[in-house]
Design a protein around this motif. Structure first.
Motif, PDB file in Angstrom:
ATOM      1  N   SER A 116      -0.391  24.276  -2.526  1.00  9.56           N
ATOM      2  CA  SER A 116       0.934  24.485  -3.452  1.00  9.56           C
ATOM      3  C   SER A 116       1.798  23.143  -3.388  1.00  9.56           C
ATOM      4  O   SER A 116       1.385  22.199  -2.926  1.00  9.56           O
ATOM      5  N   CYS A 117       2.565  23.128  -4.451  1.00  7.03           N
ATOM      6  CA  CYS A 117       3.081  21.822  -4.740  1.00  7.03           C
ATOM      7  C   CYS A 117       4.275  21.397  -3.765  1.00  7.03           C
ATOM      8  O   CYS A 117       5.222  22.132  -3.409  1.00  7.03           O
ATOM      9  N   CYS A 118       4.418  20.253  -3.401  1.00  8.53           N
ATOM     10  CA  CYS A 118       5.391  19.951  -2.178  1.00  8.53           C
ATOM     11  C   CYS A 118       6.183  18.606  -2.905  1.00  8.53           C
ATOM     12  O   CYS A 118       5.569  18.021  -3.620  1.00  8.53           O
ATOM     13  N   ASP A 119       7.417  18.673  -2.905  1.00  2.34           N
ATOM     14  CA  ASP A 119       8.355  17.315  -2.989  1.00  2.34           C
ATOM     15  C   ASP A 119       7.968  16.249  -2.215  1.00  2.34           C
ATOM     16  O   ASP A 119       7.597  16.463  -1.106  1.00  2.34           O
ATOM     17  N   LEU A 120       8.360  14.980  -2.794  1.00  2.66           N
ATOM     18  CA  LEU A 120       8.474  13.783  -1.927  1.00  2.66           C
ATOM     19  C   LEU A 120       9.712  13.118  -2.090  1.00  2.66           C
ATOM     20  O   LEU A 120      10.296  13.400  -3.064  1.00  2.66           O
ATOM     21  N   ASP A 215      10.315  22.111  -1.358  1.00  4.39           N
ATOM     22  CA  ASP A 215       9.927  22.673  -2.822  1.00  4.39           C
ATOM     23  C   ASP A 215      10.778  22.929  -3.823  1.00  4.39           C
ATOM     24  O   ASP A 215      10.785  23.803  -4.817  1.00  4.39           O
ATOM     25  N   ASP A 216      12.097  22.388  -3.626  1.00  2.00           N
ATOM     26  CA  ASP A 216      13.309  22.588  -4.295  1.00  2.00           C
ATOM     27  C   ASP A 216      13.626  21.792  -5.330  1.00  2.00           C
ATOM     28  O   ASP A 216      14.560  22.068  -5.786  1.00  2.00           O
ATOM     29  N   GLY A 217      12.998  20.832  -5.389  1.00  2.00           N
ATOM     30  CA  GLY A 217      13.269  19.564  -6.319  1.00  2.00           C
ATOM     31  C   GLY A 217      14.525  18.803  -5.972  1.00  2.00           C
ATOM     32  O   GLY A 217      15.171  18.075  -6.700  1.00  2.00           O
ATOM     33  N   ARG A 218      15.083  18.925  -4.504  1.00  2.00           N
ATOM     34  CA  ARG A 218      16.051  18.058  -4.303  1.00  2.00           C
ATOM     35  C   ARG A 218      15.830  17.601  -2.740  1.00  2.00           C
ATOM     36  O   ARG A 218      14.918  18.107  -2.129  1.00  2.00           O
ATOM     37  N   ARG A 254      22.925  17.769  -1.322  1.00  2.00           N
ATOM     38  CA  ARG A 254      21.743  17.972  -1.909  1.00  2.00           C
ATOM     39  C   ARG A 254      21.917  16.969  -3.083  1.00  2.00           C
ATOM     40  O   ARG A 254      22.684  16.906  -3.682  1.00  2.00           O
ATOM     41  N   PHE A 255      20.605  16.502  -3.457  1.00  2.00           N
ATOM     42  CA  PHE A 255      20.664  15.360  -4.367  1.00  2.00           C
ATOM     43  C   PHE A 255      19.363  15.015  -5.068  1.00  2.00           C
ATOM     44  O   PHE A 255      18.170  15.387  -4.587  1.00  2.00           O
ATOM     45  N   ALA A 256      19.370  14.335  -6.233  1.00  2.00           N
ATOM     46  CA  ALA A 256      18.094  13.948  -6.925  1.00  2.00           C
ATOM     47  C   ALA A 256      17.939  12.568  -6.733  1.00  2.00           C
ATOM     48  O   ALA A 256      16.791  12.147  -6.763  1.00  2.00           O
ATOM     49  N   GLN A 257      19.267  11.614  -6.758  1.00  2.00           N
ATOM     50  CA  GLN A 257      19.069  10.323  -6.658  1.00  2.00           C
ATOM     51  C   GLN A 257      20.422  10.123  -5.929  1.00  2.00           C
ATOM     52  O   GLN A 257      21.220  10.512  -5.999  1.00  2.00           O
ATOM     53  N   LEU A 258      20.137   8.719  -5.187  1.00  2.00           N
ATOM     54  CA  LEU A 258      21.056   8.374  -4.304  1.00  2.00           C
ATOM     55  C   LEU A 258      21.155   6.871  -3.953  1.00  2.00           C
ATOM     56  O   LEU A 258      20.057   6.276  -4.127  1.00  2.00           O
ATOM     57  N   VAL A 285      14.125  11.950  -5.577  1.00  2.00           N
ATOM     58  CA  VAL A 285      13.109  12.980  -5.399  1.00  2.00           C
ATOM     59  C   VAL A 285      12.089  12.899  -6.352  1.00  2.00           C
ATOM     60  O   VAL A 285      12.253  12.578  -7.518  1.00  2.00           O
ATOM     61  N   LEU A 286      10.954  13.227  -5.814  1.00  2.57           N
ATOM     62  CA  LEU A 286       9.629  13.284  -6.769  1.00  2.57           C
ATOM     63  C   LEU A 286       9.281  14.690  -6.758  1.00  2.57           C
ATOM     64  O   LEU A 286       8.545  14.962  -5.752  1.00  2.57           O
ATOM     65  N   PRO A 287       9.639  15.549  -7.590  1.00  2.00           N
ATOM     66  CA  PRO A 287       9.465  16.926  -7.455  1.00  2.00           C
ATOM     67  C   PRO A 287       8.014  17.229  -7.563  1.00  2.00           C
ATOM     68  O   PRO A 287       7.608  17.093  -8.561  1.00  2.00           O
ATOM     69  N   GLY A 288       7.497  18.023  -6.828  1.00  2.00           N
ATOM     70  CA  GLY A 288       6.127  18.542  -6.817  1.00  2.00           C
ATOM     71  C   GLY A 288       4.931  17.691  -7.017  1.00  2.00           C
ATOM     72  O   GLY A 288       3.866  18.145  -7.545  1.00  2.00           O
TER      73      GLY A 288
END
Length: 296
Positions: A116-120, A215-218, A254-258, A285-288
């Motif tokens: 399954s897909c995982c964020d990095l 796997d939450d995109g954050r 929680r964030f997408a960019q920091l 974040v690099l989602p999935g």
């Protein structure tokens, strides 16, 4: 496609080398088509992954550091990652539900389980861009990671990080940090650290942000503010128990960019691996982007 099983004999302070013959024998009995390789040198390991068919499966026998060093190749070839956790940290394995599995059970799952897909996360600094799977530590906890990497080989896992923490307390230093979360100023003042997590734990199982998911995109920011030696020492049992988040000097977001700025050099460590210090960096974040095999 045929899977590659790559064992890092340097993992867990060299103790992973003992698994080389048992893994070979298990593969001969249960997965004879799989290709087994022992990679003492990171350059050879990277070359092996670069030569794999795109989208094929690679099983890494190692820990967070092994995964971290090979993330660029895993992403470049769109490889599916299976993990047999035998390292000192294993926080990614914990997030995947693999912590505590016997190595042969983990190997069978890594070879045959669905992915399954995982964020990095991705760190950007003067040194360039670098992906990470579990955590990006900045400040006191990064200094702990460096000390742990230089610690006695007979210590492993959480005891190794606790030993390093107690050592760093003697040289405790706060730094003035400016932290911007998705463009908004979230912290401006002294802090022990401002670290980013993809997994719920770091430092070999310390539940830093128990609600974090891969796997939450954050990603999750953890800031520890104006702690002195006594305060940090008293906070350690709370951190180990996951009860630190109620402290007024601890905050999460929680964030997408920091983005983090500091007036002096700030120690960094990605997935427990020490990096060059810097005065400013950004994380996104690099989602999935990584396909990975979970325990269930």
């Amino acid at each position: 496609m045929v899977a590659l099983v790559l064992l890092n004999p340097r993992a867990a302070g060299g103790r992973a080398r003992r698994l080389a013959d048992p893994v070979r024998q298990w593969l001969a009995a249960h997965a004879p088509a799989a290709v087994f390789a022992l990679a003492d040198d990171i350059g050879r390991a990277r070359a092996l992954l670069q030569g794999r068919p795109e989208g094929s499966r690679v099983v890494l026998v190692g820990g967070d550091g092994t995964v971290h060093r090979l993330l660029p190749e895993l992403l470049a070839r769109s490889l599916v990652l299976g993990l047999v956790p035998v390292g000192s940290g294993n926080d990614l394995a914990g997030a995947l539900g693999l912590r505590g599995l016997a190595w042969d059970d983990a190997l069978a799952r890594a070879l045959h389980g669905s992915a399954s897909c995982c964020d990095l996360g991705e760190l950007s600094s003067a040194g360039g861009a670098l992906p990470f799977a579990s955590s990006l530590a900045a400040g006191f906890d990064a200094a702990i990671a460096r000390r742990a990497s230089e610690g006695p080989q007979w210590l492993r896992g959480l005891p190794r990080y606790l030993w390093a923490t107690l050592g760093e307390l003697a040289a405790l230093r706060r730094r003035r940090l400016r932290v911007f979360v998705d463009g908004a100023l979230a912290h401006d003042g002294e802090a022990l650290f401002a670290s980013c997590l993809n997994t719920p734990s770091y430092g070999a199982g310390m539940p830093a942000v128990p609600g974090a998911r891969i796997d939450d995109g954050r990603l999750d920011l953890l800031v520890a503010g104006r702690f002195g030696r006594a305060g940090a020492l008293l906070m350690l049992p709370q951190l180990l128990a996951g009860r630190h988040l109620g402290h007024p000097e601890v905050r999460t977001a929680r964030f997408a960019q920091l983005r983090v700025e500091c007036d002096v050099d700030l120690p960094l460590a990605a997935d427990g691996e020490p990096l060059a210090a810097t005065r400013e960096f950004s994380v996104r974040v690099l989602p999935g982007v990584l396909r990975v095999v979970r325990a269930a």
